[in-house]
Design a protein around this motif. Structure first.
Motif, short mmCIF file in Angstrom:
data_model
loop_
_atom_site.label_atom_id
_atom_site.label_comp_id
_atom_site.label_asym_id
_atom_site.label_seq_id
_atom_site.Cartn_x
_atom_site.Cartn_y
_atom_site.Cartn_z
N LEU A 384 0.69 -1.19 0.10
CA LEU A 384 0.09 0.18 0.05
C LEU A 384 0.69 1.32 0.01
O LEU A 384 0.61 2.22 -0.75
N HIS A 385 2.11 1.07 0.79
CA HIS A 385 2.77 2.38 0.57
C HIS A 385 3.46 2.67 -0.43
O HIS A 385 3.79 3.91 -1.27
N ASP A 386 4.00 1.67 -1.05
CA ASP A 386 4.83 1.70 -2.58
C ASP A 386 3.80 1.91 -3.45
O ASP A 386 4.35 2.75 -4.56
N HIS A 387 2.67 1.68 -3.66
CA HIS A 387 1.71 2.01 -4.42
C HIS A 387 1.36 3.73 -4.63
O HIS A 387 1.11 4.16 -5.66
N ALA A 388 1.59 4.18 -3.35
CA ALA A 388 1.64 5.64 -3.23
C ALA A 388 0.49 6.33 -3.97
O ALA A 388 0.65 7.42 -4.58
N GLN A 389 -0.75 5.87 -3.71
CA GLN A 389 -1.98 6.51 -4.15
C GLN A 389 -3.06 6.92 -3.06
O GLN A 389 -3.98 7.78 -3.28
N VAL A 390 -2.52 6.70 -1.83
CA VAL A 390 -3.38 7.07 -0.82
C VAL A 390 -2.59 7.48 0.13
O VAL A 390 -1.35 7.31 0.30
N VAL A 391 -2.86 8.45 1.25
CA VAL A 391 -2.34 8.60 2.53
C VAL A 391 -3.03 7.90 3.65
O VAL A 391 -4.14 7.89 3.66
N PHE A 392 -2.06 7.15 4.54
CA PHE A 392 -2.83 6.44 5.34
C PHE A 392 -2.31 6.72 6.66
O PHE A 392 -0.96 6.89 6.85
N PHE A 393 -2.93 6.36 7.84
CA PHE A 393 -2.48 6.52 9.23
C PHE A 393 -2.95 5.35 9.93
O PHE A 393 -4.18 4.82 9.79
#
Length: 576
Positions: A384-393
């Motif tokens: 999900l991080h590498d996909h880099a299309q959302v900001v997540f917490f």
């Protein structure tokens, strides 16, 4: 005519209302004529492709009528066919699609002297259909006939590629038999196929995102167009600025949480949207682990970031993973992250995830579900991080219970210890405690009175600084409470003006027995580090493991919320 109107709109060329009216009347006549022939199955005269382009033209004119800048009035488009009629005509068009995925050739558009008749290429039509009927208000994407038609068209693209040099390929529309026999691609046909595929990806991605947001009951952003009075410019983080600020330690230096989030995340993403992120992901900080005592506004901060980015927010809780039986946990985790990978320009908030990412160290016993979820979350968060299309917490009260691998770089770019709002914020921004936009005379009086009462008492200053936002508001309510914010703060100002400092200090001491972070619970920390005020603790370096070692030597230091908090304050860091 469709492409002419398309060019007019894209170039933002305003026409006279009479001209638009004539276009709409002509388009309506053509659509009704072409559709009547198709419905009548008039083999000699019908042209489903022309009917489809007419439907696209009518749909585009209807959309333009909503934009007053181009000169069309809504009454000019009043006689256009309804959306239901237009969508039904596209279903009728797809019923004429060949099994191969393209449409038979009906009437030519024009004739080349050397090459012969030229027909509308299937993908010129399909690109227009997707553009006009892939809008949010259209229902065709929910119908199997439409999806099947798109699948057949894509299959034709896959089966009829002509290889070029290297990794490239092209297509031929079949208009020139010589080039077809030589298996040579055409530049125009190739461009049109790519236009179709680009539009297909954009439309499907947008519709899938809508469905995923609906599935997880996403929170819509609350736009806050507020201007800075001094600069006459819109502030960068109006929603985040409305919260009382928190101090975080990064590399041992105090920072305002709002400034950290503004410079590391909000500024990088506030100018991009769903579509631009899909085309070009931004490889900058996009994730944070928020940890700290209960009530330290982790959810509120995440919502404020979503509002400032003007993005929707999806909240994922452990209940999403453990619905059903143990056997379905594997599939459910896969489903959730596949859904998240389909999102773009969204803030994702993993809340209360402690049980799902527990540490596997120190002999801690995990049940089967927790073991699996702790292990499976690692590659999924990385992806999900590498996909880099959302900001997540991700939020937790106890970061030390998280598996160490979860907290490494490549999953979370920021580790931020969330504490109570700073004392200065509590004193100088009383209006925000009461959800008021700007301070007034009463809020200023309240802040000044409290500051005066505790001025010479360092312990009370430290204790009040440890109040969470909710506790501070609840304490003020014990002094004065009213239905409206303005009335409540006025009553509070009046009450404090009549109150003696000694009485206020007694009230504060009494209420402090019931807060989460009690200053008195820090007393046992003397056995580990020397300190007099809270500021002294930030100069010392100690961890929860140091406390546990002391306890192993029977030097009891109860691990209360406040002990854990001051250990965690040292753990905030950037790692990207």
């Amino acid at each position: 005519m469709y492409w002419f109107v398309d060019g007019i709109e894209r170039a933002k060329i305003a026409l006279l209302p009479a001209q638009w009216s004539e276009f709409c009347k002509w388009a309506t006549r053509q659509f009704n004529h072409e559709r009547s022939l198709v419905v009548a199955e008039h083999d000699a005269m019908m042209d489903p492709v022309a009917m489809g382009m007419c439907a696209c033209l009518c749909a585009r004119l209807g959309a333009i009528s909503e934009d007053q800048n181009l000169g069309m009035r809504k009454e000019d488009a009043a006689d256009l066919p309804s959306r239901v009629e237009l969508e039904r005509s596209i279903e009728e068009l797809l019923s004429k699609q060949a099994k191969s995925g393209i449409f038979p050739k009906y009437f030519p558009m024009f004739h080349y002297q050397d090459a012969g008749s030229n027909f509308c290429f299937t993908f010129e039509l399909m690109e227009a259909v997707l553009h006009e009927f892939g809008r949010d208000e259209n229902r065709l994407l929910g119908k199997s006939k439409f999806i099947t038609g798109l699948e057949k068209a894509v299959k034709w693209c896959e089966d009829n590629r002509y290889p070029l040099t290297g990794q490239y390929a092209g297509w031929n529309s079949g208009g020139d038999l010589k080039s077809v026999r030589k298996e040579q691609p055409e530049s125009w046909a190739t461009a049109v196929v790519y236009m179709f595929l680009w539009e297909l990806i954009a439309v499907l991605s947008r519709r899938i995102q809508q469905d995923v947001l609906k599935k997880y009951k996403a929170r819509a952003p609350k736009p806050r167009p507020r201007e800075d009075v001094a600069t006459n410019k819109q502030t960068i983080s109006p929603a985040l600025d409305e919260l009382l600020d928190i101090e975080v330690l990064l590399q041992g230096k105090p920072n305002n949480l709002s400034e950290v989030l503004r410079t590391r995340i909000i500024k990088n993403y506030r100018s991009v949207d769903e579509n631009s992120l899909r085309r070009r992901p931004i490889k900058k900080p996009l994730s944070a682990l928020l940890f700290g005592p209960p009530g330290t506004s982790k959810t509120d901060v995440t919502r404020a970031i979503a509002d400032d980015l003007n993005w929707p927010m999806v909240e994922i809780t452990p209940s999403e993973f453990v619905k059903g039986s143990l056997a379905t946990i594997y599939a459910k985790a896969d489903e959730i992250f596949e859904d998240l990978m389909d999102l773009s320009g969204v803030v994702v908030f993993f809340d209360e995830m402690d049980a799902l990412v527990q540490t596997r160290e120190g002999g801690v016993h995990l049940d089967i579900a927790s073991q699996f979820l702790t292990t499976t979350m690692l590659p999924k968060l990385t992806r999900l991080h590498d996909h880099a299309q959302v900001v997540f917490f991700m939020a937790t009260n106890f970061q030390d219970r998280f598996d160490a691998a979860i907290k490494r770089a490549g999953r979370f770019d920021l580790l931020l210890c969330m504490g109570p709002p700073k004392l200065s914020e509590k004193l100088h921004r009383v209006h925000r405690v009461y959800s008021m936009e700007v301070p007034n005379a009463d809020t200023k009086k309240v802040g000044a009175a409290i500051k005066k009462f505790i001025k010479d008492d360092q312990q009370l200053q430290d204790q009040l600084s440890l109040y969470t936002f909710g506790e501070y508001k609840a304490f003020l309510k014990t002094i004065a409470d009213a239905e409206s914010s303005e009335k409540a703060v006025h009553q509070l100002a009046e009450a404090l003006s009549r109150t003696k400092g000694t009485k206020f200090r007694e009230q504060l001491k009494d209420y402090s027995q019931y807060v989460t972070l009690k200053l008195s619970d820090l007393d046992p920390l003397d056995k580990l580090v020397p300190w007099t005020t809270l500021a002294d603790l930030d100069k010392e370096t100690f961890t929860l493991k140091d406390v546990e070692k002391k306890n192993a030597k029977k030097e009891a230091i109860p691990i209360t919320h406040i002990i854990r908090y001051f250990c965690d304050r040292q753990q905030s860091k950037e790692q990207y």
